[in-house]
Scaffold this motif. Structure first.
Motif, PDB file in Angstrom:
ATOM      1  N   THR A 106      51.347  55.900  37.543  1.00 27.50           N
ATOM      2  CA  THR A 106      49.876  56.264  37.744  1.00 27.50           C
ATOM      3  C   THR A 106      49.696  57.147  36.506  1.00 27.50           C
ATOM      4  O   THR A 106      50.614  58.179  36.095  1.00 27.50           O
TER       5      THR A 106
ATOM      6  N   TYR B 260      47.214  47.019  30.318  1.00 29.45           N
ATOM      7  CA  TYR B 260      46.668  45.981  31.011  1.00 29.45           C
ATOM      8  C   TYR B 260      47.628  44.857  31.421  1.00 29.45           C
ATOM      9  O   TYR B 260      48.558  45.167  30.860  1.00 29.45           O
TER      10      TYR B 260
ATOM     11  N   GLU C  18      47.161  59.477  34.326  1.00 31.73           N
ATOM     12  CA  GLU C  18      45.958  60.276  34.055  1.00 31.73           C
ATOM     13  C   GLU C  18      45.062  59.851  33.202  1.00 31.73           C
ATOM     14  O   GLU C  18      45.126  59.251  32.190  1.00 31.73           O
ATOM     15  N   ARG C  19      43.882  60.276  33.518  1.00 35.48           N
ATOM     16  CA  ARG C  19      42.648  60.269  32.609  1.00 35.48           C
ATOM     17  C   ARG C  19      43.074  60.601  31.138  1.00 35.48           C
ATOM     18  O   ARG C  19      43.784  61.797  30.905  1.00 35.48           O
TER      19      ARG C  19
ATOM     20  N   HIS D 194      45.941  51.345  25.395  1.00 35.23           N
ATOM     21  CA  HIS D 194      45.935  51.299  26.906  1.00 35.23           C
ATOM     22  C   HIS D 194      46.661  50.090  27.599  1.00 35.23           C
ATOM     23  O   HIS D 194      47.261  49.257  26.984  1.00 35.23           O
TER      24      HIS D 194
ATOM     25  N   ILE E 296      39.642  56.690  28.865  1.00 34.68           N
ATOM     26  CA  ILE E 296      40.251  55.516  29.558  1.00 34.68           C
ATOM     27  C   ILE E 296      40.282  56.557  30.907  1.00 34.68           C
ATOM     28  O   ILE E 296      41.240  57.811  31.176  1.00 34.68           O
ATOM     29  N   ASP E 297      40.032  56.127  32.286  1.00 30.64           N
ATOM     30  CA  ASP E 297      39.857  56.489  33.479  1.00 30.64           C
ATOM     31  C   ASP E 297      41.345  56.639  33.952  1.00 30.64           C
ATOM     32  O   ASP E 297      42.239  55.633  33.497  1.00 30.64           O
ATOM     33  N   ALA E 298      41.720  57.207  35.057  1.00 33.53           N
ATOM     34  CA  ALA E 298      43.268  57.306  35.595  1.00 33.53           C
ATOM     35  C   ALA E 298      43.193  55.929  36.356  1.00 33.53           C
ATOM     36  O   ALA E 298      42.278  55.408  36.998  1.00 33.53           O
ATOM     37  N   ARG E 299      44.426  55.409  36.258  1.00 38.45           N
ATOM     38  CA  ARG E 299      44.638  53.983  36.727  1.00 38.45           C
ATOM     39  C   ARG E 299      46.091  54.230  37.334  1.00 38.45           C
ATOM     40  O   ARG E 299      47.015  54.882  36.834  1.00 38.45           O
ATOM     41  N   HIS E 300      46.236  53.197  38.206  1.00 36.13           N
ATOM     42  CA  HIS E 300      47.592  53.106  38.930  1.00 36.13           C
ATOM     43  C   HIS E 300      47.772  51.482  38.366  1.00 36.13           C
ATOM     44  O   HIS E 300      47.172  50.573  38.854  1.00 36.13           O
ATOM     45  N   TRP E 301      49.257  51.296  38.120  1.00 36.39           N
ATOM     46  CA  TRP E 301      49.716  50.098  37.527  1.00 36.39           C
ATOM     47  C   TRP E 301      50.935  49.842  38.408  1.00 36.39           C
ATOM     48  O   TRP E 301      51.972  50.612  38.602  1.00 36.39           O
TER      49      TRP E 301
ATOM     50  N   ARG F  53      47.075  45.714  37.931  1.00 37.52           N
ATOM     51  CA  ARG F  53      46.546  47.025  38.357  1.00 37.52           C
ATOM     52  C   ARG F  53      46.609  47.242  39.894  1.00 37.52           C
ATOM     53  O   ARG F  53      46.223  46.012  40.752  1.00 37.52           O
TER      54      ARG F  53
END
Length: 98
Positions: A62, A15, A64-65, A13, A74-79, A96
């Motif tokens: 960005t 981080y 996707e899940r 994932h 793991i939910d969709a996240r923007h980095w 994030r």
């Protein structure tokens, strides 16, 4: 763009501080600076994503899940990612984004 950007993540994932390798990243002078991407995680899982060049050494990613190989969702996240080298192949996750 004819092919998706290939992104390899050094863990299962993303981080802050995580190492990322990117191949085929469009040049910053590209008209849209947005590209489809395929993220491959170290555990063998993967996700679809889009990346957007904010500046020469900054990239918004960005993702996707998806689920890790151990089936952890793991939910969709923007980095926000920052380039580590001048070739723009090595990146680090800075933080994030909302």
């Amino acid at each position: 763009m004819s092919s998706a950007v290939q992104i390899q993540v050094a863990d299962s994932h993303l981080y802050p501080g995580c190492a990322v390798r990117i191949a085929n990243l469009p040049e910053p002078a590209c008209a849209s600076n947005v590209a489809e991407a395929r993220v491959e995680f170290a555990d063998g899982s993967g996700a679809h994503a889009t990346c957007h060049r904010r500046a020469h050494d900054e990239l918004e990613l960005t993702v996707e899940r998806y689920a890790t190989q151990k089936r952890h969702p793991i939910d969709a996240r923007h980095w926000l990612l920052l380039a580590v080298d001048a070739t723009h192949h090595s990146w680090r996750v800075k933080r994030r984004l909302p």
